[in-house]
Design an enzyme around this catalytic site. Sequence first.
Site, PDB file in Angstrom:
ATOM      1  N   LYS A 215       0.859  -1.175   0.237  1.00 24.36           N
ATOM      2  CA  LYS A 215       0.081  -0.048   0.035  1.00 24.36           C
ATOM      3  C   LYS A 215       0.752   1.330  -0.006  1.00 24.36           C
ATOM      4  O   LYS A 215       1.979   1.259   0.396  1.00 24.36           O
ATOM      5  CB  LYS A 215      -0.911   0.045   1.109  1.00 24.36           C
ATOM      6  CG  LYS A 215      -2.346  -1.042   1.038  1.00 24.36           C
ATOM      7  CD  LYS A 215      -3.354  -0.939   1.788  1.00 24.36           C
ATOM      8  CE  LYS A 215      -4.373  -1.913   1.239  1.00 24.36           C
ATOM      9  NZ  LYS A 215      -5.346  -2.360   2.103  1.00 24.36           N
ATOM     10  N   ARG A 255      -3.770 -10.168   4.781  1.00 24.31           N
ATOM     11  CA  ARG A 255      -4.126 -10.190   3.268  1.00 24.31           C
ATOM     12  C   ARG A 255      -2.981  -9.746   2.595  1.00 24.31           C
ATOM     13  O   ARG A 255      -2.548  -8.511   2.598  1.00 24.31           O
ATOM     14  CB  ARG A 255      -5.515  -9.552   3.118  1.00 24.31           C
ATOM     15  CG  ARG A 255      -5.700  -9.340   1.323  1.00 24.31           C
ATOM     16  CD  ARG A 255      -7.110  -8.509   1.357  1.00 24.31           C
ATOM     17  NE  ARG A 255      -7.444  -8.401  -0.009  1.00 24.31           N
ATOM     18  CZ  ARG A 255      -7.017  -7.836  -0.996  1.00 24.31           C
ATOM     19  NH1 ARG A 255      -5.878  -7.001  -0.589  1.00 24.31           N
ATOM     20  NH2 ARG A 255      -7.207  -7.704  -2.247  1.00 24.31           N
TER      21      ARG A 255
HETATM   22  N1  PMM Z   1      -7.327  -3.954   0.519  1.00 26.39           N
HETATM   23  C1  PMM Z   1      -7.531  -4.249  -0.643  1.00 26.39           C
HETATM   24  C2  PMM Z   1      -8.740  -4.849  -1.561  1.00 26.39           C
HETATM   25  N2  PMM Z   1      -9.412  -5.799  -0.577  1.00 26.39           N
HETATM   26  N3  PMM Z   1      -9.847  -6.596   1.581  1.00 26.39           N
HETATM   27  C3  PMM Z   1      -9.514  -6.386   2.991  1.00 26.39           C
HETATM   28  N4  PMM Z   1     -10.423  -7.400   3.864  1.00 26.39           N
HETATM   29  N5  PMM Z   1      -8.733  -5.633   3.501  1.00 26.39           N
HETATM   30  C4  PMM Z   1      -7.986  -4.815   2.973  1.00 26.39           C
HETATM   31  O1  PMM Z   1      -7.088  -4.017   3.337  1.00 26.39           O
HETATM   32  C5  PMM Z   1      -8.057  -4.655   1.245  1.00 26.39           C
HETATM   33  C6  PMM Z   1      -9.204  -5.863   0.850  1.00 26.39           C
HETATM   34  C7  PMM Z   1      -6.942  -3.014  -1.711  1.00 26.39           C
HETATM   35  O2  PMM Z   1      -5.647  -3.764  -1.812  1.00 26.39           O
HETATM   36  P1  PMM Z   1      -5.246  -4.158  -3.474  1.00 26.39           P
HETATM   37  O3  PMM Z   1      -5.674  -3.454  -4.540  1.00 26.39           O
HETATM   38  O4  PMM Z   1      -3.520  -4.367  -3.389  1.00 26.39           O
HETATM   39  O5  PMM Z   1      -5.709  -5.590  -3.712  1.00 26.39           O
END
Ligand code: PMM
Length: 276
Positions: A215, A255
């Site tokens: 991030k 995650r």
């Molecule tokens: N962050 C992203 C997408 N889905 N789901 C949960 N539960 N927690 C998160 O912090 C989260 C998520 C965005 O990250 P990406 O675009 O790198 O997948």
Amino acid sequence: MTGKHGLPLVMGVVNVTPDSFSDGGRYLDAESAIAHGRALLADGADILDVGGESTRPGATRPLVREELDRVVPVIEALAGDGARVSVDTMRAEVARAAVAAGATIVNDVSGGLADPAILDVVAASGATYVAMHWRAHSDRMQTFTTYDGPVARVVAAELRERVAALRAAGVPDGHVVLDPGIGFAKTGDQNWELLAHLDVIQELGFPVLVGASRKRFLGTLLADPRGEPRPVDEREVAHAAIIARLALDGVWGVRVHDVRATRDVLTTIDRWETAR
Ligand code: PMM
């Protein structure tokens, strides 16, 4: 359920969003996502999180049909392999189709705010539900970073409201996981403050999932002397430090994109704890 010594479960990210470098179309997108999911399993993922909507700051939304076409074949294939699959969606219709295709976890970054009917789908399906802290869709979420009090306290209060909505929809507490939503309607400083006060979220009494992988706040932390953020694929060492800290803080899950690096951190901590 957590891993050995209460170490966190590793949720590997399988994004099924169109690849701008390929003209292979939908079929190849699904094929490469399935292959990626299998590689993450081989690297030691406990859960595969399949998503068809980008939630990066500024992102716009796909059509429901597009999202369904992206995630359903990938979930069918990976669940068919025996993997524990979650669907990363804010939409009731997509959650319903994903559970029918074999997903057992619904990971809703909006915590039921974007499409409240998703809570009824979860209640009826018996799926586990991840309620993330969220305030607005990605195209405008960074205009919602005002917190009336310490950020962890306000996030906890807003998550408590989501728990009330879940209970009202008939989702059992034992099926609920909470997530503070790192990077969603938060400034860089607020992300750090939240990580440093995760105990405030854990005090709500639910398992906690955290997603910090790659991030922007890590890019900012590691910026070069001219202020250029560290590129996305060069943030993993900093992320490993976060994983180690989260593991010791007793979170339920993390995650992540780089499952192998995460597994290395957890294997090391596990070995250390075994020697105590
Ligand atoms: N962050 C992203 C997408 N889905 N789901 C949960 N539960 N927690 C998160 O912090 C989260 C998520 C965005 O990250 P990406 O675009 O790198 O997948």
